[in-house]
Design a protein around this motif. Structure first.
Motif, PDB file in Angstrom:
ATOM      1  N   GLU A 170      19.222   9.924   3.730  1.00  0.00           N
ATOM      2  CA  GLU A 170      18.511  10.066   4.617  1.00  0.00           C
ATOM      3  C   GLU A 170      17.304   9.607   3.011  1.00  0.00           C
ATOM      4  N   LEU A 171      16.037   9.021   3.408  1.00  0.00           N
ATOM      5  CA  LEU A 171      15.045   8.180   2.314  1.00  0.00           C
ATOM      6  C   LEU A 171      13.225   8.542   2.364  1.00  0.00           C
ATOM      7  N   THR A 172      12.426   9.166   0.792  1.00  0.00           N
ATOM      8  CA  THR A 172      11.635   9.771   1.591  1.00  0.00           C
ATOM      9  C   THR A 172      11.304   8.385   0.824  1.00  0.00           C
ATOM     10  N   VAL A 173      10.561   7.847   2.061  1.00  0.00           N
ATOM     11  CA  VAL A 173       9.816   6.523   1.174  1.00  0.00           C
ATOM     12  C   VAL A 173       8.111   6.809   1.242  1.00  0.00           C
ATOM     13  N   ILE A 174       7.193   6.158  -0.136  1.00  0.00           N
ATOM     14  CA  ILE A 174       5.831   6.363   0.169  1.00  0.00           C
ATOM     15  C   ILE A 174       5.160   5.599   0.277  1.00  0.00           C
ATOM     16  N   PHE A 175       4.227   5.306   2.063  1.00  0.00           N
ATOM     17  CA  PHE A 175       3.063   4.703   1.609  1.00  0.00           C
ATOM     18  C   PHE A 175       1.958   5.175   0.036  1.00  0.00           C
ATOM     19  N   PRO A 176       1.815   4.268  -0.098  1.00  0.00           N
ATOM     20  CA  PRO A 176       0.798   4.190  -1.527  1.00  0.00           C
ATOM     21  C   PRO A 176      -0.964   4.170  -1.067  1.00  0.00           C
ATOM     22  N   SER A 177      -1.042   4.617   0.024  1.00  0.00           N
ATOM     23  CA  SER A 177      -2.945   5.066   0.183  1.00  0.00           C
ATOM     24  C   SER A 177      -3.393   5.754   1.644  1.00  0.00           C
ATOM     25  N   ASP A 178      -3.973   5.625   1.634  1.00  0.00           N
ATOM     26  CA  ASP A 178      -4.062   5.928   3.915  1.00  0.00           C
ATOM     27  C   ASP A 178      -4.349   5.051   4.115  1.00  0.00           C
ATOM     28  N   ARG A 179      -3.741   4.974   5.408  1.00  0.00           N
ATOM     29  CA  ARG A 179      -3.598   4.578   6.601  1.00  0.00           C
ATOM     30  C   ARG A 179      -4.866   3.764   7.212  1.00  0.00           C
ATOM     31  N   SER A 180      -5.457   4.317   7.375  1.00  0.00           N
ATOM     32  CA  SER A 180      -6.493   3.765   8.133  1.00  0.00           C
ATOM     33  C   SER A 180      -7.401   2.090   6.617  1.00  0.00           C
ATOM     34  N   ARG A 181      -6.789   1.983   5.779  1.00  0.00           N
ATOM     35  CA  ARG A 181      -7.090   1.042   5.172  1.00  0.00           C
ATOM     36  C   ARG A 181      -6.218   0.033   5.504  1.00  0.00           C
ATOM     37  N   LYS A 182      -7.506  -0.965   6.031  1.00  0.00           N
ATOM     38  CA  LYS A 182      -6.318  -1.705   6.295  1.00  0.00           C
ATOM     39  C   LYS A 182      -5.452  -2.913   5.528  1.00  0.00           C
ATOM     40  N   VAL A 183      -5.922  -2.908   4.510  1.00  0.00           N
ATOM     41  CA  VAL A 183      -5.807  -4.325   3.049  1.00  0.00           C
ATOM     42  C   VAL A 183      -4.612  -3.416   2.803  1.00  0.00           C
TER      43      VAL A 183
END
Length: 324
Positions: A170-183
């Protein structure tokens, strides 16, 4: 050396981490060089853009009345006061640090880019974060210095050890922001992780860096297995540099100065094109230990992106203008 810092990115009120890297740069310069004194004018637009209109009059008035030696602007839109020089009697040197969306048109901030270009014509030195930004700035300001923002290497530190990714189911993978930021392109992040999981049978847990304070972010970077950045555009992404300081493996689209940051870094890779298949392949190479190199923290320090080193370069810019 009395300096007025004008910024729309600065911790205040219910946004204690907003623009914290600007505050840390100011604190680092003032802490290292005893002859520097800052005042900060924070354009807090959390309640509307009228704050920018007020800044035009207030900043010009401060320049006239407070005896500053230099103005340092952070983010192009914070320099609106430069477009109304008739409101100001004193003319002093101006430095502007660009941060990405203010000059890079692919982020879609068309009006901001237009205003930034006009303001740049009245700036003595512009500070860029990457080579592409330098090229975009030069038609409007001939004096450009590349100084990416630094990382607080006292807060962002590695864990005692990291388990090899290849041994994990299993891997924990970071999304490095708020998902609502389209960029930041959360749909691409999701697509890559789904494709990876489907192909290799790995259970993946998503971790979004949202509504966290500094210590919580640092803790997440120490605990996670990987960061996947899928941004459309970046300047010099702070969160990637923070991940490097924690020796967290990073996979990214090739935006901003990613190639410079991650070049020669173990267990990190970037994709030349923002395609799902390419990013999945980058992840696989990282997870299976096919990418050799130095630790991310060592690379960060070799690039002199700690607070003290960057403070010295910013101070040199100030001296070059004030002592002319």
């Amino acid at each position: 050396m009395k300096i007025l810092s004008v910024t729309n990115m600065y911790p205040a009120g219910d946004r204690p981490n907003y623009g914290i890297f600007v505050k840390e740069q100011i604190d680092a310069v003032a802490g290292r060089f005893g002859d520097v004194e800052y005042d900060v004018y924070n354009i807090d637009n959390s309640n509307g853009n009228t704050a920018y209109v007020r800044s035009v009059f207030r900043v010009n008035s401060l320049v006239d009345s407070c005896g500053y030696d230099l103005v340092h602007i952070h983010y192009g839109l914070s320099g609106l006061f430069l477009l109304f020089p008739f409101l100001r009697r004193r003319h002093i040197p101006v430095v502007m640090t660009l941060h990405g969306g203010d000059i890079q048109p692919e982020q879609g901030k068309t009006v901001q880019v237009w205003l930034t270009r006009r303001a740049l014509r009245r700036v003595d030195v512009a500070i860029s974060l990457n080579d592409r930004m330098t090229a975009l700035i030069k038609p409007y300001c001939s004096e450009v210095v590349k100084i990416p923002c630094s990382v607080n290497t006292d807060i962002f530190t590695p864990p005692a050890s990291r388990e090899p990714l290849g041994s994990k189911k299993e891997l924990t993978v970071i999304f490095p922001s708020d998902r609502s930021r389209k960029v930041k392109n959360f749909p691409l992040y999701e697509s890559v992780l789904k494709a990876y999981s489907d192909r290799y049978g790995t259970v993946i847990h998503q971790l979004e860096l949202k509504d966290m304070n500094r210590s919580e972010i640092a803790g997440a970077l120490r605990r996670a297995d990987l960061m996947l950045m899928t941004s459309v555009s970046e300047g010099s992404p702070q969160v990637v540099k923070e991940a490097m300081a924690c020796n967290l493996p990073v996979v990214s689209t090739n935006v901003g100065d990613i190639e410079t940051l991650l070049s020669g870094v173990v267990s990190s890779a970037w994709s030349e094109t923002p395609e799902v298949g390419n990013l999945v392949e980058c992840m696989r190479r990282v997870v299976t230990g096919q990418v050799d190199g130095v630790a991310g923290r060592d690379r960060l320090l070799s690039l002199n992106l700690d607070n003290d080193s960057v403070a010295g370069r910013v101070y040199d810019v100030y001296k070059s203008l004030i002592l002319k």
